[in-house]
Design an enzyme around this catalytic site. Structure first.
Site, short mmCIF file in Angstrom:
data_model
loop_
_atom_site.label_atom_id
_atom_site.label_comp_id
_atom_site.label_asym_id
_atom_site.label_seq_id
_atom_site.Cartn_x
_atom_site.Cartn_y
_atom_site.Cartn_z
N LEU A 1 9.53 -16.27 5.50
CA LEU A 1 8.36 -16.44 4.29
C LEU A 1 8.67 -15.59 3.21
O LEU A 1 8.28 -15.67 2.01
CB LEU A 1 7.00 -15.96 4.80
CG LEU A 1 6.85 -16.75 6.26
CD1 LEU A 1 5.37 -16.48 6.63
CD2 LEU A 1 6.99 -18.35 6.31
N ASP B 1 0.82 -1.18 0.01
CA ASP B 1 0.05 0.19 0.03
C ASP B 1 0.81 1.03 0.12
O ASP B 1 0.53 2.16 -0.66
CB ASP B 1 -1.03 0.17 1.09
CG ASP B 1 -0.39 -0.14 2.34
OD1 ASP B 1 0.95 -0.68 2.71
OD2 ASP B 1 -0.99 0.18 3.57
N ILE C 1 2.45 -10.20 1.40
CA ILE C 1 2.25 -11.43 2.03
C ILE C 1 1.22 -11.52 3.08
O ILE C 1 0.34 -12.18 3.43
CB ILE C 1 3.53 -12.28 2.75
CG1 ILE C 1 4.04 -11.49 3.77
CG2 ILE C 1 4.76 -12.64 1.71
CD1 ILE C 1 5.19 -12.02 4.78
N ASP C 2 0.85 -10.17 3.42
CA ASP C 2 -0.37 -9.86 4.31
C ASP C 2 -1.74 -9.85 3.68
O ASP C 2 -2.77 -10.29 4.45
CB ASP C 2 -0.35 -8.32 4.89
CG ASP C 2 1.13 -8.21 5.76
OD1 ASP C 2 1.84 -9.02 5.87
OD2 ASP C 2 1.20 -7.10 6.16
N MET D 1 3.60 -12.44 10.68
CA MET D 1 3.59 -11.20 10.14
C MET D 1 2.11 -10.94 9.62
O MET D 1 1.43 -11.87 9.21
CB MET D 1 4.58 -11.30 8.97
CG MET D 1 6.04 -10.86 9.15
SD MET D 1 6.99 -10.41 7.87
CE MET D 1 8.33 -9.60 8.73
N GLY D 2 1.67 -9.79 9.69
CA GLY D 2 0.47 -9.34 9.15
C GLY D 2 0.10 -7.93 10.05
O GLY D 2 -0.44 -8.00 10.91
N ARG D 3 0.83 -7.00 9.65
CA ARG D 3 0.97 -5.60 10.16
C ARG D 3 -0.91 -5.37 10.56
O ARG D 3 -0.79 -4.88 11.80
CB ARG D 3 1.39 -4.45 9.59
CG ARG D 3 1.13 -3.07 9.95
CD ARG D 3 1.82 -1.95 9.17
NE ARG D 3 3.15 -2.31 8.96
CZ ARG D 3 3.98 -1.94 9.92
NH1 ARG D 3 3.62 -1.49 11.19
NH2 ARG D 3 5.29 -2.55 9.79
#
Length: 422
Positions: free
Chosen positions: A306, A109, A135-136, A180-182
């Site tokens: 990853l 983004d 990857i999110d 991970m995954g803000r």
């Protein structure tokens, strides 16, 4: 003979499996269409300084097999040229100096926002297309469309969790894995479901109830309830997957690391460098000790393992389509859009249509915890439910493990319970 048009390719943000597939496919298609292709190294880092020396002309021979590789042959950076008007001016002027007519940016983004600004400041001299990657899986695509890199990250992540589950059972211990995954919990839930992890926790579960912050104790109590339920089942082991975005909504007074954590060029906390898993581990170990329950707990972060994995066939194929689609979009006169593949068709999503009016950046697609896919996840996790507290026999068993009375156990843990709909 007309002078060849020039396409430039820039990669920004964190790595994701399949970047090289986009670079390779776009390069091959552009050259076959009679264009020259320039690879810009290190994202916007050098262009923002007015430096045009970190550039290489790409060839079909040079890129024909890079789609098998993880990482990015052009490398990447989180340089944010939108923070300084001079930097943005340098970027546009540098691209024009290089003779660039078309620009493909590959990123998440933040890179999409930088791409949009290049499109706006170039005043039509450079046509811009953005290929979304993360990857999110949190860019504003339709629910059935994935961001490239997600499937590979889920695949590799699930393999890691499977190994940890075997270790947990062999050595009778628990693993707390922060994935991970803000913002969104797509990757954590995808990994957890695919590997059949004992429990997966995502931030959207809490936000469903309108909460903007939660106490660390709430997350710990959910995990404690799962540990106790597993013990009653005769299983002193398990693996919990926690989306790193949960850390963003934990009250800062419970997680001081967030207040002092390093931030990237876009102002985001580097969540991967906040050891949320270790914070949970220490908190839960203290609570287990209070309850008189002995348990070995190990924390682990999964994310960097990853990002540069070699893409699985899904992403290798997907990124070839995206690279081709980006070139086709530009040569058909398009500009100022994110290039996507939806139901097998190329669909441009124009920057103006995907902006969040509150942040003026690309909207974030959160995990839909009301969807059937999340309902399935719930039914295959081990977690305290409303039904557990309505069953006197079960309640007594849980309370015994926790060295509490049934009344005290219910008062302590009932607020964490799920109501599973049949």
């Amino acid at each position: 003979m007309a002078e060849k048009k020039t396409l430039a390719i820039i990669v920004g943000g964190g790595p994701a499996p399949g970047i090289n597939g986009v670079i390779g496919a776009a390069t091959i298609e552009a050259i076959n269409r009679g264009m020259r292709v320039l690879g810009i190294y290190d994202g916007f880092q050098w262009l923002a300084k007015g430096d045009t020396s970190h550039v290489e002309e790409l060839t079909i021979h040079g890129v024909s097999r890079i789609h098998f590789q993880g990482g990015s042959v052009l490398r990447t950076s989180r340089e944010n040229p939108t923070k300084d008007p001079k930097k943005m001016e340098n970027v546009v002027n540098s691209l024009l100096k290089l003779g660039v007519d078309y620009l493909i940016t590959i990123g998440g983004d933040d890179t999409a926002y930088s791409s949009r600004q290049v499109d706006a400041h170039a005043n039509g001299k450079i046509k811009v297309a953005h290929v979304p990657k993360t990857i999110d899986n949190d860019l504003p695509l339709p629910s059935y469309a994935y961001t490239f890199g997600y499937q590979t990250a889920r695949h590799v992540g699930a393999q890691i969790i499977q190994n940890l589950m075997e270790d947990a059972e062999t050595a009778n211990r628990w693993y707390f894995v922060v994935a991970m995954g803000r913002h969104a919990g797509h990757l954590a839930l995808g990994i957890g479901k695919a590997a059949a992890a004992t429990l997966t926790i995502v931030r959207e579960e809490f936000e469903l109830n309108g909460k903007t912050t939660i106490p660390l104790k709430q997350v710990s109590d959910i995990i404690l309830g799962t540990i106790i339920k597993r013990l009653v089942m005769g299983r002193p082991n398990g693996v919990v997957v926690i989306a790193e975005g949960v850390a963003e909504i934990v009250d800062e007074k419970d997680l001081q690391d967030l207040a002092t954590a390093e931030r990237d060029e876009f102002g985001h906390v580097r969540l991967a460098e906040v050891d949320f898993g270790d914070v949970l581990k220490k908190d839960i170990q203290a609570r287990l000790k209070e309850l008189g329950v002995k348990m070995t707990v190990i924390s682990k972060n999964v994310g960097y393992e990853l990002r540069c994995a070699a893409p699985i066939p899904f992403d290798a194929e997907y990124t070839r389509e995206l690279g081709y689609g980006a070139v086709r979009f530009l040569l058909e006169g398009g500009t100022g859009a994110i290039v996507t593949v939806q139901a097998g068709e190329f669909v441009p999503m124009y920057f103006a249509d995907v902006l969040d009016p509150k942040t003026n950046k690309t909207k974030v697609r959160m995990l839909n915890v009301k969807a059937n896919s999340y309902e399935v996840a719930q039914h295959y996790m081990i977690r305290l439910t409303v039904e557990d507290f309505e069953d006197a026999e079960k309640l007594a068993a849980y309370a015994k493990v926790a060295n509490m009375t049934p009344e005290a156990f219910k008062e302590r843990f009932a607020y964490t319970a799920w109501k599973l709909e049949d």
